[in-house]
Every structure is written in structure tokens, then in C-alpha cells.
Write an enzyme that holds these catalytic residues in place. Structure first.
Site, short mmCIF file in Angstrom:
data_model
loop_
_atom_site.label_atom_id
_atom_site.label_comp_id
_atom_site.label_asym_id
_atom_site.label_seq_id
_atom_site.Cartn_x
_atom_site.Cartn_y
_atom_site.Cartn_z
CG ASN A 1 -6.16 -8.20 -5.36
OD1 ASN A 1 -6.20 -6.61 -6.49
ND2 ASN A 1 -7.18 -7.84 -4.74
CB ALA B 1 7.73 -8.82 3.04
CG HIS B 2 1.15 -9.24 3.77
ND1 HIS B 2 0.20 -10.28 3.19
CD2 HIS B 2 1.19 -8.20 2.70
CE1 HIS B 2 -0.45 -9.05 2.86
NE2 HIS B 2 -0.20 -8.19 2.74
CB THR C 1 -0.71 -0.33 0.88
OG1 THR C 1 -1.20 -1.31 1.07
CG2 THR C 1 -1.61 0.68 1.21
CB CYS D 1 -9.04 -4.71 1.56
SG CYS D 1 -6.95 -5.38 0.83
#
Ligand code: PLP
Length: 387
Positions: free
Chosen positions: A150, A199-200, A72, A324
Site C-alpha cells: 500500500n 470495498a473502499h 482488516t 493509518c
């Protein structure tokens, strides 16, 4: 009953080797990388090693990688950073199916006088490159189009879009949060000026990401503060997180080819299992030009949330769209952009496979989902009103 996790696009478990690499940087080598004594220099060395590892994953130079707090922040920094860098140009081109991190940043800029074009996509989620070509004006400062979506996994023709944008003297940013570590991502091959990663999504820790900034790209810093990251992002570096991110990218480089093949098989197995056993199902997104791990379907006359809760009772974790937006009842903007009705968009289910998904997991979902759908349809007011 074994818990089956099929929501790797929302987040991934941190790889045990990543956790191990991070541990010394909490309480042993805990120094501030800006400190000149040895503790600080150890931490600085670790951050620079991680920068090399992240740069290697995307084919960048080390000094073109700026660590952020996640995808983000990388998206916000890229878009706001370019928008504020040239007062003469106030037009941004993006797409209707971007992640909220991009869409909401664009909306924020619109409220401050910028003009934003949200390009449509076709029914499989693809941008038409001619639309980019025809929309660029002398006021355009940035084209920001995600590498892969996504929710539906559709992979955009970024290389082609980059030729168009850069040919017109316009910078191009891509959100590669869902692709880095999943499919090959090379900044020179794609031809982009800016690229976001997190990274996640690749078995690293949460709360750390990076923005690739091609050398020479003019950008106003998003985070003002100390002179960290060569004055491009103030704040003391998240050393353990950055070290973990670096390790995760190193692992990803080593396993990517095998994982693409393995996950594509699992994905195809799940798609055929669902389509063959349940009537009234459509696959959302591009049939072939999609992420190796993504399955997104709309199941007529059943609500996504109901399927999700019933799957959860069977210890299966999936999603109804992006993590989200799944807590709100708004239909997915991505599915609506494909031309689905609100009803179809509300009846969607996303499964994303990953490193620890097995054939047995897919067999179990293929056995459980038809049962869940049949039960829900038997009491569905949606189905009754269509009879
Ligand atoms: N962009 C895309 C395409 C994503 O899927 C996500 C996460 O869901 C983000 C950006 C945001 O990344 P982060 O969670 O690291 O802020």
C-alpha cells in the site's frame, strides 16, 4: 481552487452508481437476510447477487466468498482462523512490509506462543522466493504475503510463492486490498487459499470487505455469533454495504483494462515530472513492477509532513505513507525495510492516482511540488546540518 485528490490508496470516493445501488437497501428493502418473509428474502437476494459480483472479480466460486467488515477483518480472520485450526502447527511466515492488519495480527499470535518469521525484502520491496522455501518447516501453517504494498506499490510474485507454499503443504494467504479492482486478481491464477479485499479501495463504501476461502480450507471462524455466511462469520449482514461492494466490483471489471493504461501514464508522467525537476529525490519501490497508480518518493532534507501540509494549502491531498501510520511520527516500517535511513523514511511522499485524476492535476502537482520543496529546503535544518 479545485481540490486535487491524490490519495486513492488511502480510500476512494464512492462511485455515484454504487451509492445509487445501495440506497434502496436502507429504508425500502431493509429486511434482515435471515428473515423468511419477503423483506428478508429481498435483502438475501441482494446479498447473494453481490456475492456473485465479488466472486467474479477474483475468479472465485460464490460460496468461497465471505463478507467481512473490511480488509482488516479479512486479514485477521485468515491468519487467526488458520493459526487456530491446527494445534500441531504454530509457525507463520510473513514479510516485514505487510500492512498493520497482518503484522499486528502476527504479533498478537506471537504473544500467545506462535512463532512468526518476518521475511526481509530487497531494496525495491520484493520478497526472495527462496527465503520462503528455506523458512518453511513442518510446523508452518501459513504463508501470508501481500499482493501489492500500500505504501510503495511493489507487486509480489504471489504465484511463485504459492507454488512453494502449497508444494510444501502449507496454506497461502494474500492481502489483495490494494490490487483487487486495480490490476487483474484471479485466485486460481495466483494459486492462493485465502485472499483479502476491501470495498473502499475500489470505489465502494467503507466498512465492508471480503475474505476468499478456497473450498476445503480449514478455518476457525473469527466472529462467533449467528449462523450467517454459512457459519463462517456471525453478525447480521451489512446489506447496503455489501450491495455497494458488489456494484463496485462489477464496475471495476468493466473498466480495469482501460484504467490500468490510463493510470500508468499518469503515474509515469508524475514520476518523471518530479525526478526531472527536483534534485535529491529517489523513487521508492520497484521501478516497473509496481501498482499503476502509485508514486512514492523520498525528498532529501525535507520532512514528509511539511510537504504534505504545504501541498494541502495548495489544495493537493497526498500522504506520507499509509493512512493509518501518517498520524504517528514513527518512520514507515515499509521504507525502513527497504534499507532507507530514518531521515529518508521521514522525507517520503506518496501520491496515488485514480479514476478522477486528470492530466491537468498531474501538471499542477509537477508545478507546485518543486516550489514547495525549494521553500522548505531554504529553511531546512536538515540541509544546513549537511552543508
Ligand atoms: N491491507 C492493506 C494492504 C491496506 O492498504 C488496507 C487499508 O489501508 C487494509 C489492509 C485494511 O483495510 P480496511 O481499511 O478495509 O480495514
Amino acid at each position: 481552487m479545485k481540490r486535487i485528490y491524490l490519495d486513492y490508496a488511502a480510500t476512494t470516493p464512492t462511485h455515484p452508481d454504487v451509492v445509487e445501488a445501495m440506497l434502496p437497501y436502507f429504508s425500502d428493502s431493509f429486511g434482515n437476510p435471515s428473515s423468511i418473509y419477503s423483506y428478508g428474502q429481498e435483502a438475501k437476494g441482494a446479498v447473494e447477487k453481490a456475492r456473485e459480483q465479488v466472486a467474479a472479480l477474483i475468479g472465485a466460486r460464490d460460496d468461497e466468498v465471505v463478507f467481512t467488515s473490511g480488509g482488516t477483518e479479512a486479514d485477521n480472520s485468515a491468519i487467526q482462523g488458520v493459526a487456530l485450526a491446527d494445534p500441531e502447527r504454530n509457525h507463520i511466515i510473513t514479510s516485514a512490509t505487510e500492512h498493520h492488519a497482518v503484522i499486528e495480527t502476527c504479533r498478537f499470535l506471537e504473544r500467545r506462543g506462535f512463532k512468526v518469521t518476518y521475511l526481509p525484502v530487497d531494496k525495491e520491496g520484493l520478497i526472495n522466493p527462496d527465503d520462503v522455501r528455506n523458512t518453511i518447516t513442518e510446523k508452518t501453517c501459513l504463508v501470508s504475503i501481500m499482493h501489492a504494498n500500500n505504501e510503495i506499490g511493489t507487486i509480489q510474485p504471489i504465484k511463485e510463492l504459492a507454488v512453494i507454499a502449497r508444494g510444501a503443504g502449507v496454506l497461502i494467504h494474500t492481502d489483495a486490498v490494494q490490487t483487487a479492482g486495480q490490476i487483474p486478481v484471479n485466485v486460481d491464477d495466483l494459486g492462493v487459499d485465502l485472499l483479502s479485499i476491501s470495498a473502499h479501495k475500489l470505489y465502494g463504501p467503507k466498512g465492508v470487505g471480503a475474505l476468499y476461502i478456497r473450498k476445503g480450507t480449514k478455518l476457525v471462524p473469527f466472529m462467533h455469533g449467528g449462523g450467517q455466511e454459512r457459519n463462517r462469520r456471525g453478525s447480521t449482514e451489512n446489506v447496503p454495504g455489501i450491495v455497494g461492494f458488489g456494484k463496485a466490483t462489477e464496475i471495476a471489471r468493466n473498466v480495469i483494462a482501460g484504467e490500468i493504461e490510463r493510470q500508468t501514464q499518469l503515474r509515469n508522467h508524475l514520476i518523471s515530472g518530479i525526478l526531472e525537476q527536483i534534485d535529491g529525490v529517489r523513487l521508492n519501490g520497484h521501478p516497473t513492477n509496481r501498482l499503476p497508480n502509485n508514486v512514492n518518493v523520498s525528498v532529501d532534507y525535507v520532512e514528509g509532513e511539511s510537504m504534505l501540509l504545504n501541498l494541502d494549502l495548495e489544495n493537493i491531498c497526498a500522504s506520507t505513507g499509509s493512512a493509518c501510520s501518517s498520524s504517528s511520527l514513527e518512520a514507515s516500517h515499509v521504507l525502513l525495510a527497504l534499507g532507507l535511513t530514518h531521515e529518508q523514511a521521514h522525507s517520503s511522499l506518496r501520491f496515488t492516482v485514480g479514476k478522477w485524476t486528470t492530466d491537468e492535476d498531474i501538471d499542477r502537482v509537477s508545478e507546485v511540488l518543486p516550489r514547495v520543496v525549494a521553500r522548505l529546503r531554504a529553511m531546512s535544518p536538515l540541509l544546513k546540518s549537511h552543508k
